[in-house]
Scaffold this active site. Structure first.
Site, PDB file in Angstrom:
ATOM      1  N   HIS A 101       0.796  -1.222   0.000  1.00 16.39           N
ATOM      2  CA  HIS A 101       0.000   0.000   0.000  1.00 16.39           C
ATOM      3  C   HIS A 101       0.828   1.272   0.000  1.00 16.39           C
ATOM      4  CE1 HIS A 101      -4.417   1.142   1.164  1.00 16.39           C
ATOM      5  NE2 HIS A 101      -3.992   1.796   0.104  1.00 16.39           N
ATOM      6  N   ASP A 124      -9.803  -0.356   4.057  1.00 19.94           N
ATOM      7  CA  ASP A 124      -8.610  -1.005   4.600  1.00 19.94           C
ATOM      8  C   ASP A 124      -8.923  -1.499   6.008  1.00 19.94           C
ATOM      9  OD1 ASP A 124      -5.932  -1.613   5.351  1.00 19.94           O
ATOM     10  OD2 ASP A 124      -5.147   0.056   4.180  1.00 19.94           O
ATOM     11  N   HIS A 126      -6.520  -1.341   8.133  1.00 22.72           N
ATOM     12  CA  HIS A 126      -5.598  -0.490   8.877  1.00 22.72           C
ATOM     13  C   HIS A 126      -5.739   0.958   8.413  1.00 22.72           C
ATOM     14  CE1 HIS A 126      -3.973  -4.578   8.307  1.00 22.72           C
ATOM     15  NE2 HIS A 126      -3.683  -4.488   9.589  1.00 22.72           N
ATOM     16  N   ASP A 128      -3.217   3.235   8.063  1.00 23.22           N
ATOM     17  CA  ASP A 128      -2.081   3.706   7.260  1.00 23.22           C
ATOM     18  C   ASP A 128      -1.775   5.171   7.525  1.00 23.22           C
ATOM     19  OD1 ASP A 128      -2.010   1.159   6.289  1.00 23.22           O
ATOM     20  OD2 ASP A 128      -2.806   1.634   4.318  1.00 23.22           O
ATOM     21  N   HIS A 141       4.367   0.947   4.152  1.00 22.20           N
ATOM     22  CA  HIS A 141       2.993   0.642   3.723  1.00 22.20           C
ATOM     23  C   HIS A 141       1.977   0.988   4.808  1.00 22.20           C
ATOM     24  CE1 HIS A 141       2.193  -3.743   5.356  1.00 22.20           C
ATOM     25  NE2 HIS A 141       2.853  -3.020   6.236  1.00 22.20           N
ATOM     26  N   ASP A 228      -7.380  -1.703  -0.085  1.00 19.50           N
ATOM     27  CA  ASP A 228      -6.465  -2.743   0.375  1.00 19.50           C
ATOM     28  C   ASP A 228      -7.297  -4.003   0.562  1.00 19.50           C
ATOM     29  OD1 ASP A 228      -4.893  -4.446   2.037  1.00 19.50           O
ATOM     30  OD2 ASP A 228      -3.768  -2.725   2.797  1.00 19.50           O
ATOM     31  N   ASP A 230      -6.917  -6.399   2.394  1.00 19.94           N
ATOM     32  CA  ASP A 230      -7.117  -6.839   3.773  1.00 19.94           C
ATOM     33  C   ASP A 230      -8.274  -6.112   4.440  1.00 19.94           C
ATOM     34  OD1 ASP A 230      -6.207  -4.417   4.975  1.00 19.94           O
ATOM     35  OD2 ASP A 230      -4.183  -5.162   5.232  1.00 19.94           O
ATOM     36  N   GLU A 273      -2.059  -5.014  -2.085  1.00 16.76           N
ATOM     37  CA  GLU A 273      -1.740  -5.996  -1.049  1.00 16.76           C
ATOM     38  C   GLU A 273      -2.231  -7.408  -1.363  1.00 16.76           C
ATOM     39  OE1 GLU A 273       0.276  -5.515   1.418  1.00 16.76           O
ATOM     40  OE2 GLU A 273       0.346  -3.357   1.793  1.00 16.76           O
TER      41      GLU A 273
END
Length: 301
Positions: A101, A124, A126, A128, A141, A228, A230, A273
């Protein structure tokens, strides 16, 4: 959806994190048929191939920082920003395939040069939003949104042109369920709009996307989507480097993409990702391609 010119750029980057394999993400998505799926929708597609990554730079940076592989991550993102900017100038829709990412730094820099008030939807697990001061790992990332907001190491925040690429009030974050303390503080300090999995569970994805578009529509002149894989639950997208259980379902992901497509406000996108080494029979790449197809107008009827 109106027919578009779509320009695919692969960025086989794995230097923004620690796990090998995500550099094969663009190839996995191509193998899953991303170009043919888009062409079947009536769009004109040009695949620009992959940017060159110097994997010999997977070592400590020569610059005095704890950020891993800073020089090569900076170089690749600068190259990506130039590429994406040129694609926008040609009137084409940039579709960037990652890679980790960290490449969002370059994508957003290249797109934002052409918009006064670029909006960003960030899907996402997360946030980031780390910096070199808050990151537990030094992995870039985990920093691209912070850098795009102008927060963090100057090599990243001033990439392509020397100012923040997006305003915090023009960002909507969706699907988050794993935040570091520094990221929580930055979300609150900047007043960033965030829909965690808690909000998605309570409100439903339909309401989340409706509110997100209402929030962004009146004050932005284009919206970039950064997704992303994930962000989805690992049962649907197992081939990611940092899976977090309890994520967006496959169907919720499609609903979000379909609703975004209906608005025709999305001007660029990246899907990142995908890690084939950690995947199950290319399942995650297939999911990514299906979501891309929905974003670009695919419907059952």
């Amino acid at each position: 959806m109106n027919q578009k010119k779509v320009s695919i750029v692969g960025v086989p980057m794995d230097l923004g994190q620690n796990r090998r394999g995500v550099d094969m993400g663009p190839s996995a998505m191509r193998y899953a048929g991303v170009r043919s799926r888009i062409e079947k929708l009536g769009h004109q597609v040009e695949d620009h191939g992959d940017l060159h990554i110097d994997f010999s730079e997977k070592k400590s940076s020569e610059k005095k920082t704890n950020l891993k592989n800073l020089m090569e991550v900076e170089r690749v993102n600068a190259m990506l920003a130039e590429k994406v900017s040129h694609i926008v100038e040609e009137g084409s829709f940039p579709l960037v395939l990652g890679g980790d990412h960290s490449i969002a730094i370059g994508t957003i820099a290249g797109v934002s040069k052409h918009y006064e008030n670029l909006g960003v939807i960030w899907i996402d697990a997360h946030a980031d939003l780390n910096t070199e001061d808050t990151s537990p790992s030094g992995n870039i990332h985990g920093m691209p949104l912070a850098a795009s907001l102008g927060v963090g190491n100057e090599s990243l925040t001033s990439l392509f042109y020397p100012k923040a690429k997006v305003k915090p009030e023009n960002v909507v974050m969706i699907g988050h369920r794993d935040l570091d303390q520094g990221e929580r503080e930055l979300v609150k300090a900047k007043g960033i709009k965030m829909y965690t999995m808690h909000e998605i569970d309570r409100m439903g994805m339909t309401k989340v996307i409706e509110e997100s578009l209402t929030y962004l529509k009146g004050k932005t002149d284009g919206i970039h989507l950064s997704l992303d894989l994930d962000g989805l639950d690992p049962t649907d997208a197992p081939g990611v480097g940092t899976p977090v259980i309890g994520g967006i379902s496959y169907r919720e992901g499609h609903l979000a993409m379909e609703m975004l497509a209906e608005t025709d406000l999305i001007v660029s996108a990246e899907f990142v990702e995908v890690n084939p080494i950690l995947d199950e029979k290319n399942k995650t790449a297939q999911v990514a391609v299906a979501l891309i197809s929905s974003l670009l107008g695919d419907r059952l009827l």
